[in-house]
Design a protein around this motif. Sequence first.
Motif, PDB file in Angstrom:
ATOM      1  N   VAL A 286     -39.397  79.982  92.786  1.00  0.00           N
ATOM      2  CA  VAL A 286     -40.982  80.162  92.188  1.00  0.00           C
ATOM      3  C   VAL A 286     -40.978  79.034  91.386  1.00  0.00           C
ATOM      4  N   ILE A 287     -41.702  78.604  91.342  1.00  0.00           N
ATOM      5  CA  ILE A 287     -42.026  77.236  90.504  1.00  0.00           C
ATOM      6  C   ILE A 287     -43.072  77.131  89.632  1.00  0.00           C
ATOM      7  N   THR A 288     -42.580  76.485  88.294  1.00  0.00           N
ATOM      8  CA  THR A 288     -43.954  77.198  86.982  1.00  0.00           C
ATOM      9  C   THR A 288     -43.830  75.334  86.680  1.00  0.00           C
ATOM     10  N   GLU A 289     -45.384  75.214  86.393  1.00  0.00           N
ATOM     11  CA  GLU A 289     -45.428  73.700  86.376  1.00  0.00           C
ATOM     12  C   GLU A 289     -46.304  73.653  84.739  1.00  0.00           C
ATOM     13  N   GLY A 290     -46.716  72.413  84.435  1.00  0.00           N
ATOM     14  CA  GLY A 290     -47.129  72.553  83.178  1.00  0.00           C
ATOM     15  C   GLY A 290     -45.536  74.168  81.209  1.00  0.00           C
ATOM     16  N   VAL A 291     -44.784  72.921  82.099  1.00  0.00           N
ATOM     17  CA  VAL A 291     -43.396  73.522  80.947  1.00  0.00           C
ATOM     18  C   VAL A 291     -43.130  72.404  79.585  1.00  0.00           C
ATOM     19  N   GLU A 292     -43.419  72.795  78.590  1.00  0.00           N
ATOM     20  CA  GLU A 292     -43.499  71.693  77.740  1.00  0.00           C
ATOM     21  C   GLU A 292     -42.678  71.970  76.423  1.00  0.00           C
ATOM     22  N   THR A 293     -41.754  73.278  76.907  1.00  0.00           N
ATOM     23  CA  THR A 293     -40.595  73.931  75.555  1.00  0.00           C
ATOM     24  C   THR A 293     -39.558  74.059  76.193  1.00  0.00           C
ATOM     25  N   LYS A 294     -38.345  74.102  75.031  1.00  0.00           N
ATOM     26  CA  LYS A 294     -36.664  74.397  76.126  1.00  0.00           C
ATOM     27  C   LYS A 294     -36.649  76.103  76.029  1.00  0.00           C
ATOM     28  N   GLU A 295     -38.356  76.285  74.997  1.00  0.00           N
ATOM     29  CA  GLU A 295     -38.248  77.898  74.856  1.00  0.00           C
ATOM     30  C   GLU A 295     -38.878  78.594  75.768  1.00  0.00           C
ATOM     31  N   GLN A 296     -40.009  77.339  76.849  1.00  0.00           N
ATOM     32  CA  GLN A 296     -40.240  78.115  78.222  1.00  0.00           C
ATOM     33  C   GLN A 296     -39.529  78.340  78.916  1.00  0.00           C
ATOM     34  N   VAL A 297     -39.181  77.159  79.356  1.00  0.00           N
ATOM     35  CA  VAL A 297     -38.116  76.949  79.603  1.00  0.00           C
ATOM     36  C   VAL A 297     -36.778  79.110  79.728  1.00  0.00           C
ATOM     37  N   GLU A 298     -36.055  79.061  78.880  1.00  0.00           N
ATOM     38  CA  GLU A 298     -35.235  79.727  78.804  1.00  0.00           C
ATOM     39  C   GLU A 298     -35.781  81.262  78.900  1.00  0.00           C
ATOM     40  N   PHE A 299     -37.445  81.434  78.334  1.00  0.00           N
ATOM     41  CA  PHE A 299     -37.793  82.855  78.886  1.00  0.00           C
ATOM     42  C   PHE A 299     -38.469  82.900  80.227  1.00  0.00           C
ATOM     43  N   LEU A 300     -38.943  82.065  80.804  1.00  0.00           N
ATOM     44  CA  LEU A 300     -38.959  81.616  81.955  1.00  0.00           C
ATOM     45  C   LEU A 300     -38.402  81.874  83.049  1.00  0.00           C
ATOM     46  N   THR A 301     -36.428  81.374  83.069  1.00  0.00           N
ATOM     47  CA  THR A 301     -35.488  81.669  83.710  1.00  0.00           C
ATOM     48  C   THR A 301     -35.717  83.144  83.978  1.00  0.00           C
ATOM     49  N   LYS A 302     -35.626  83.755  82.156  1.00  0.00           N
ATOM     50  CA  LYS A 302     -34.794  84.984  82.130  1.00  0.00           C
ATOM     51  C   LYS A 302     -35.700  86.065  83.543  1.00  0.00           C
ATOM     52  N   MET A 303     -37.722  85.563  83.247  1.00  0.00           N
ATOM     53  CA  MET A 303     -38.465  86.254  84.447  1.00  0.00           C
ATOM     54  C   MET A 303     -37.909  85.826  86.135  1.00  0.00           C
ATOM     55  N   GLY A 304     -36.590  84.626  85.971  1.00  0.00           N
ATOM     56  CA  GLY A 304     -36.759  84.936  87.283  1.00  0.00           C
ATOM     57  C   GLY A 304     -37.335  83.127  88.178  1.00  0.00           C
ATOM     58  N   THR A 305     -38.072  82.872  87.318  1.00  0.00           N
ATOM     59  CA  THR A 305     -38.769  81.260  87.901  1.00  0.00           C
ATOM     60  C   THR A 305     -37.797  80.525  88.044  1.00  0.00           C
ATOM     61  N   ASP A 306     -37.315  79.370  89.406  1.00  0.00           N
ATOM     62  CA  ASP A 306     -36.779  78.798  90.264  1.00  0.00           C
ATOM     63  C   ASP A 306     -36.340  77.162  90.058  1.00  0.00           C
ATOM     64  N   TYR A 307     -38.034  76.884  89.441  1.00  0.00           N
ATOM     65  CA  TYR A 307     -37.994  75.791  89.477  1.00  0.00           C
ATOM     66  C   TYR A 307     -38.836  75.188  88.446  1.00  0.00           C
ATOM     67  N   PHE A 308     -38.864  74.385  87.581  1.00  0.00           N
ATOM     68  CA  PHE A 308     -39.933  73.966  86.795  1.00  0.00           C
ATOM     69  C   PHE A 308     -40.491  72.670  86.665  1.00  0.00           C
ATOM     70  N   GLN A 309     -42.020  72.457  86.397  1.00  0.00           N
ATOM     71  CA  GLN A 309     -43.004  71.315  86.086  1.00  0.00           C
ATOM     72  C   GLN A 309     -42.943  71.137  84.486  1.00  0.00           C
ATOM     73  N   GLY A 310     -42.903  69.839  84.416  1.00  0.00           N
ATOM     74  CA  GLY A 310     -43.429  69.475  83.297  1.00  0.00           C
ATOM     75  C   GLY A 310     -43.112  68.487  82.063  1.00  0.00           C
TER      76      GLY A 310
END
Length: 87
Positions: free
Chosen positions: A44-68
């Motif tokens: 899973v890639i999540t795009e539009g990530v803007e904060t450290k909190e979002q990265v941490e939250f989405l990592t716990k949910m299982g997101t593998d990659y990020f863009q933003g």
Amino acid sequence: MLKDIPFDILKIDMEFLHSTKNEERSYAILDAIIKLSKNLKMPVITEGVETKEQVEFLTKMGTDYFQGFYFDKPMPIADFEAKYIKK
């Protein structure tokens, strides 16, 4: 329909969470989408990530990659390669 589409990665736009009045419901849907992706053996890639909190939250949910913008602003390929790819 998902069973017949030949894709190997799932990309989720963070706008899905931003443009809602019902965060709890959005989180439940996001969690289900991520779990479905994992059951289908797709990252899973999540795009539009803007904060450290979002990265941490989405990592716990299982997101593998990020863009933003949290990582960097859009840039030309040559600039990206010069900044991130070691030769």
